[in-house]
Design a protein around this motif. Structure first.
Motif, PDB file in Angstrom:
ATOM      1  N   TRP A  21       4.132  -9.142 -11.558  1.00 31.74           N
ATOM      2  CA  TRP A  21       5.550  -9.455 -11.582  1.00 31.74           C
ATOM      3  C   TRP A  21       5.766 -10.567 -12.595  1.00 31.74           C
ATOM      4  O   TRP A  21       5.192 -11.645 -12.485  1.00 31.74           O
ATOM      5  CB  TRP A  21       6.027  -9.864 -10.194  1.00 31.74           C
ATOM      6  CG  TRP A  21       6.143  -8.691  -9.279  1.00 31.74           C
ATOM      7  CD1 TRP A  21       5.182  -8.217  -8.429  1.00 31.74           C
ATOM      8  CD2 TRP A  21       7.260  -7.810  -9.174  1.00 31.74           C
ATOM      9  NE1 TRP A  21       5.627  -7.090  -7.791  1.00 31.74           N
ATOM     10  CE2 TRP A  21       6.912  -6.821  -8.216  1.00 31.74           C
ATOM     11  CE3 TRP A  21       8.514  -7.760  -9.764  1.00 31.74           C
ATOM     12  CZ2 TRP A  21       7.776  -5.795  -7.857  1.00 31.74           C
ATOM     13  CZ3 TRP A  21       9.382  -6.744  -9.401  1.00 31.74           C
ATOM     14  CH2 TRP A  21       9.023  -5.773  -8.464  1.00 31.74           C
ATOM     15  N   VAL A  22       6.581 -10.286 -13.609  1.00 30.88           N
ATOM     16  CA  VAL A  22       6.757 -11.226 -14.713  1.00 30.88           C
ATOM     17  C   VAL A  22       8.210 -11.690 -14.786  1.00 30.88           C
ATOM     18  O   VAL A  22       9.141 -10.969 -14.423  1.00 30.88           O
ATOM     19  CB  VAL A  22       6.333 -10.598 -16.067  1.00 30.88           C
ATOM     20  CG1 VAL A  22       4.861 -10.237 -16.040  1.00 30.88           C
ATOM     21  CG2 VAL A  22       7.179  -9.378 -16.385  1.00 30.88           C
ATOM     22  N   TYR A  23       8.385 -12.893 -15.274  1.00 28.45           N
ATOM     23  CA  TYR A  23       9.704 -13.485 -15.425  1.00 28.45           C
ATOM     24  C   TYR A  23      10.546 -12.690 -16.411  1.00 28.45           C
ATOM     25  O   TYR A  23      10.082 -12.317 -17.485  1.00 28.45           O
ATOM     26  CB  TYR A  23       9.547 -14.920 -15.917  1.00 28.45           C
ATOM     27  CG  TYR A  23      10.829 -15.594 -16.325  1.00 28.45           C
ATOM     28  CD1 TYR A  23      11.630 -16.222 -15.380  1.00 28.45           C
ATOM     29  CD2 TYR A  23      11.238 -15.606 -17.662  1.00 28.45           C
ATOM     30  CE1 TYR A  23      12.820 -16.841 -15.754  1.00 28.45           C
ATOM     31  CE2 TYR A  23      12.418 -16.229 -18.038  1.00 28.45           C
ATOM     32  CZ  TYR A  23      13.201 -16.844 -17.084  1.00 28.45           C
ATOM     33  OH  TYR A  23      14.376 -17.459 -17.463  1.00 28.45           O
ATOM     34  N   GLU A  24      11.818 -12.446 -16.036  1.00 29.36           N
ATOM     35  CA  GLU A  24      12.723 -11.720 -16.933  1.00 29.36           C
ATOM     36  C   GLU A  24      13.936 -12.559 -17.322  1.00 29.36           C
ATOM     37  O   GLU A  24      14.400 -12.493 -18.459  1.00 29.36           O
ATOM     38  CB  GLU A  24      13.179 -10.425 -16.263  1.00 29.36           C
ATOM     39  CG  GLU A  24      13.989  -9.520 -17.184  1.00 29.36           C
ATOM     40  CD  GLU A  24      14.348  -8.195 -16.536  1.00 29.36           C
ATOM     41  OE1 GLU A  24      14.886  -7.332 -17.255  1.00 29.36           O
ATOM     42  OE2 GLU A  24      14.107  -8.028 -15.327  1.00 29.36           O
ATOM     43  N   TRP A 258       3.037 -14.955  -6.938  1.00 33.47           N
ATOM     44  CA  TRP A 258       3.301 -15.699  -8.164  1.00 33.47           C
ATOM     45  C   TRP A 258       4.155 -16.912  -7.829  1.00 33.47           C
ATOM     46  O   TRP A 258       4.853 -16.949  -6.825  1.00 33.47           O
ATOM     47  CB  TRP A 258       3.944 -14.826  -9.239  1.00 33.47           C
ATOM     48  CG  TRP A 258       5.375 -14.444  -9.018  1.00 33.47           C
ATOM     49  CD1 TRP A 258       6.483 -15.083  -9.494  1.00 33.47           C
ATOM     50  CD2 TRP A 258       5.868 -13.310  -8.287  1.00 33.47           C
ATOM     51  NE1 TRP A 258       7.633 -14.427  -9.112  1.00 33.47           N
ATOM     52  CE2 TRP A 258       7.281 -13.337  -8.375  1.00 33.47           C
ATOM     53  CE3 TRP A 258       5.253 -12.273  -7.572  1.00 33.47           C
ATOM     54  CZ2 TRP A 258       8.087 -12.373  -7.757  1.00 33.47           C
ATOM     55  CZ3 TRP A 258       6.058 -11.317  -6.970  1.00 33.47           C
ATOM     56  CH2 TRP A 258       7.446 -11.381  -7.071  1.00 33.47           C
ATOM     57  N   ASN A 265      10.128 -21.484 -16.306  1.00 31.74           N
ATOM     58  CA  ASN A 265      10.304 -20.059 -16.043  1.00 31.74           C
ATOM     59  C   ASN A 265       9.207 -19.566 -15.106  1.00 31.74           C
ATOM     60  O   ASN A 265       8.018 -19.761 -15.369  1.00 31.74           O
ATOM     61  CB  ASN A 265      10.263 -19.262 -17.340  1.00 31.74           C
ATOM     62  CG  ASN A 265      11.396 -19.617 -18.278  1.00 31.74           C
ATOM     63  OD1 ASN A 265      12.384 -20.227 -17.868  1.00 31.74           O
ATOM     64  ND2 ASN A 265      11.261 -19.233 -19.543  1.00 31.74           N
ATOM     65  N   GLY A 266       9.605 -18.931 -14.013  1.00 37.34           N
ATOM     66  CA  GLY A 266       8.630 -18.409 -13.062  1.00 37.34           C
ATOM     67  C   GLY A 266       8.085 -19.429 -12.091  1.00 37.34           C
ATOM     68  O   GLY A 266       7.275 -19.077 -11.227  1.00 37.34           O
ATOM     69  N   ARG A 282      13.820  -4.598 -10.348  1.00 35.94           N
ATOM     70  CA  ARG A 282      14.060  -6.022 -10.566  1.00 35.94           C
ATOM     71  C   ARG A 282      14.112  -6.731  -9.218  1.00 35.94           C
ATOM     72  O   ARG A 282      14.728  -6.242  -8.273  1.00 35.94           O
ATOM     73  CB  ARG A 282      15.370  -6.213 -11.327  1.00 35.94           C
ATOM     74  CG  ARG A 282      15.740  -7.652 -11.623  1.00 35.94           C
ATOM     75  CD  ARG A 282      16.990  -7.698 -12.486  1.00 35.94           C
ATOM     76  NE  ARG A 282      16.700  -7.317 -13.863  1.00 35.94           N
ATOM     77  CZ  ARG A 282      17.598  -6.860 -14.727  1.00 35.94           C
ATOM     78  NH1 ARG A 282      18.856  -6.683 -14.345  1.00 35.94           N
ATOM     79  NH2 ARG A 282      17.255  -6.559 -15.964  1.00 35.94           N
ATOM     80  N   GLN A 294      16.427 -16.759 -10.269  1.00 33.02           N
ATOM     81  CA  GLN A 294      15.518 -16.167 -11.241  1.00 33.02           C
ATOM     82  C   GLN A 294      15.312 -14.689 -10.889  1.00 33.02           C
ATOM     83  O   GLN A 294      15.415 -14.306  -9.726  1.00 33.02           O
ATOM     84  CB  GLN A 294      14.166 -16.867 -11.239  1.00 33.02           C
ATOM     85  CG  GLN A 294      14.196 -18.323 -11.680  1.00 33.02           C
ATOM     86  CD  GLN A 294      12.784 -18.858 -11.903  1.00 33.02           C
ATOM     87  OE1 GLN A 294      12.120 -18.505 -12.879  1.00 33.02           O
ATOM     88  NE2 GLN A 294      12.320 -19.710 -11.007  1.00 33.02           N
ATOM     89  N   TYR A 295      15.007 -13.890 -11.913  1.00 33.52           N
ATOM     90  CA  TYR A 295      14.695 -12.500 -11.626  1.00 33.52           C
ATOM     91  C   TYR A 295      13.473 -12.054 -12.414  1.00 33.52           C
ATOM     92  O   TYR A 295      13.168 -12.573 -13.497  1.00 33.52           O
ATOM     93  CB  TYR A 295      15.888 -11.572 -11.849  1.00 33.52           C
ATOM     94  CG  TYR A 295      16.586 -11.633 -13.179  1.00 33.52           C
ATOM     95  CD1 TYR A 295      16.351 -10.663 -14.159  1.00 33.52           C
ATOM     96  CD2 TYR A 295      17.529 -12.614 -13.446  1.00 33.52           C
ATOM     97  CE1 TYR A 295      17.033 -10.688 -15.369  1.00 33.52           C
ATOM     98  CE2 TYR A 295      18.213 -12.655 -14.650  1.00 33.52           C
ATOM     99  CZ  TYR A 295      17.958 -11.691 -15.605  1.00 33.52           C
ATOM    100  OH  TYR A 295      18.633 -11.722 -16.802  1.00 33.52           O
ATOM    101  N   PHE A 296      12.769 -11.087 -11.829  1.00 35.99           N
ATOM    102  CA  PHE A 296      11.450 -10.667 -12.274  1.00 35.99           C
ATOM    103  C   PHE A 296      11.375  -9.147 -12.294  1.00 35.99           C
ATOM    104  O   PHE A 296      12.150  -8.461 -11.628  1.00 35.99           O
ATOM    105  CB  PHE A 296      10.376 -11.212 -11.326  1.00 35.99           C
ATOM    106  CG  PHE A 296      10.396 -12.714 -11.196  1.00 35.99           C
ATOM    107  CD1 PHE A 296       9.575 -13.506 -11.974  1.00 35.99           C
ATOM    108  CD2 PHE A 296      11.273 -13.336 -10.309  1.00 35.99           C
ATOM    109  CE1 PHE A 296       9.603 -14.895 -11.867  1.00 35.99           C
ATOM    110  CE2 PHE A 296      11.314 -14.721 -10.193  1.00 35.99           C
ATOM    111  CZ  PHE A 296      10.481 -15.500 -10.976  1.00 35.99           C
ATOM    112  N   ARG A 297      10.421  -8.643 -13.062  1.00 30.19           N
ATOM    113  CA  ARG A 297      10.195  -7.202 -13.112  1.00 30.19           C
ATOM    114  C   ARG A 297       8.694  -6.933 -13.088  1.00 30.19           C
ATOM    115  O   ARG A 297       7.883  -7.792 -13.450  1.00 30.19           O
ATOM    116  CB  ARG A 297      10.823  -6.586 -14.363  1.00 30.19           C
ATOM    117  CG  ARG A 297      10.261  -7.132 -15.665  1.00 30.19           C
ATOM    118  CD  ARG A 297      10.892  -6.487 -16.898  1.00 30.19           C
ATOM    119  NE  ARG A 297      10.468  -7.146 -18.119  1.00 30.19           N
ATOM    120  CZ  ARG A 297       9.323  -6.902 -18.756  1.00 30.19           C
ATOM    121  NH1 ARG A 297       8.489  -6.001 -18.267  1.00 30.19           N
ATOM    122  NH2 ARG A 297       9.006  -7.543 -19.856  1.00 30.19           N
TER     123      ARG A 297
END
Length: 316
Positions: A21-24, A258, A265-266, A282, A294-297
């Motif tokens: 899961w990565v920061y978007e 995470w 970020n993140g 998302r 914050q949102y992640f994908r």
């Protein structure tokens, strides 16, 4: 052929290792203006992808596009009193749990008042500092009744249907349930905030299992708060005082995490709640003490050992 196989397997392993899961993106700054926050708490996503955020200290709900453009806000009728939880039904109705108001109010998707139920107390349909709120596939409304140490559930217009939970550490007992979520099949998950665990139940409250203990390790929690269930039934938990998000199989086997404390970020500072977009690609997180969302994908395709085994067999 063997050389090609080795390269293919190595590439698959590399893809699996990089899946995460990565920061978007993010939005929000401290304040009381449009798009600003003062302790964002509950978060929910409507069927059209709009994102709703309950602001604990600004006593309001704001809503946004999927990437954070401000759309509107409301303060309730009567005025919201420390809203902690927010949930959106499939028809767009927005439900808000008021911590200090000891009630639930519900609204149209744009904030027009529709109704309310609840008052301070311990009887059926009464609340003592409610926190999380969730909507079942059949429309029933589940509320984490925090200091009554129980879960209550209702019809969409607030008629009492049932309850479960007593104070304690045993199966089906709680010490301040903070969050509640309902899986696609109707199973109910609840965070047991001060006991540092997650418990899960049938739709009517029969105990089915639990996981977690207090601590910083994998699958442990310090103050678990909001949680959500993905379409594939994975369970995502805001591990508030560990400043991270953890996720699990439907029965609690640890899958990953995470986040660390910070403002980058993140990173997180007391994450409160989590919610998926309608498509499930998302994940949104209320980063409470950083006053932002914050949102992640998901990035990368995980490859299971069983799949690799089938590839090896095919090319032998």
């Amino acid at each position: 052929m063997k050389k090609v196989l080795v390269i293919s397997v190595a590439a698959a392993l590399a893809a699996a290792a990089s899946a995460a899961w990565v920061y978007e993106g993010q939005w929000g700054t401290p304040g009381s203006g449009q798009g600003q926050f003062n302790d964002p708490g509950g978060i929910a996503v409507g069927p059209n992808g709009n994102v709703y955020v309950a602001e604990i200290l600004n006593d309001r709900v704001q809503y946004f596009t999927a990437t954070g453009s401000f759309l509107g806000m409301w303060v309730g009728l009567p005025r919201l009193n420390t809203p902690l939880g927010v949930a959106v039904a499939t028809n767009g109705t927005v439900y808000v749990a008021e911590h200090h108001g000891h009630r639930v109010q519900y609204f149209t998707a744009t904030g027009s008042y529709l109704g309310r139920w609840g008052a301070s107390g311990s009887g059926d349909g009464y609340f003592n500092r409610p926190e999380g709120i969730a909507i079942a596939p059949n429309g029933n409304v589940y509320v984490a009744d925090g200091l009554n140490h129980r879960i209550q559930y209702f019809t969409p217009t607030g008629s009492f249907l049932g309850k479960w939970g007593t104070p304690g550490t045993g199966d089906g007992q709680f010490n301040n349930p903070g969050g509640v979520a309902v899986a696609p099949g109707g199973r109910v998950y609840a965070t047991d905030h001060r006991n540092g665990r997650v418990q899960y139940f049938t739709a009517s409250g029969s105990f089915r299992g639990k996981w977690g203990s207090r601590g910083p390790g994998n699958g442990q929690f310090e103050g678990p708060r909001g949680l959500t269930v993905a379409a594939d039934r994975k369970v995502f938990v805001a591990d508030q005082y560990n400043d991270r998000i953890q996720y699990f199989t439907p029965t609690g086997s640890y899958l990953g995490e995470w986040g660390t404390r910070g403002g980058g970020n993140g990173q997180f500072y007391y994450p409160w709640d989590v919610a998926f977009s309608p498509t499930g690609v998302r994940l949104y997180v209320t980063d409470t003490w950083n006053d932002r969302v914050q949102y992640f994908r998901w990035s990368g395709a995980a490859v299971s050992p069983a799949s690799l085994g089938r590839v090896k067999t095919l090319f032998r």
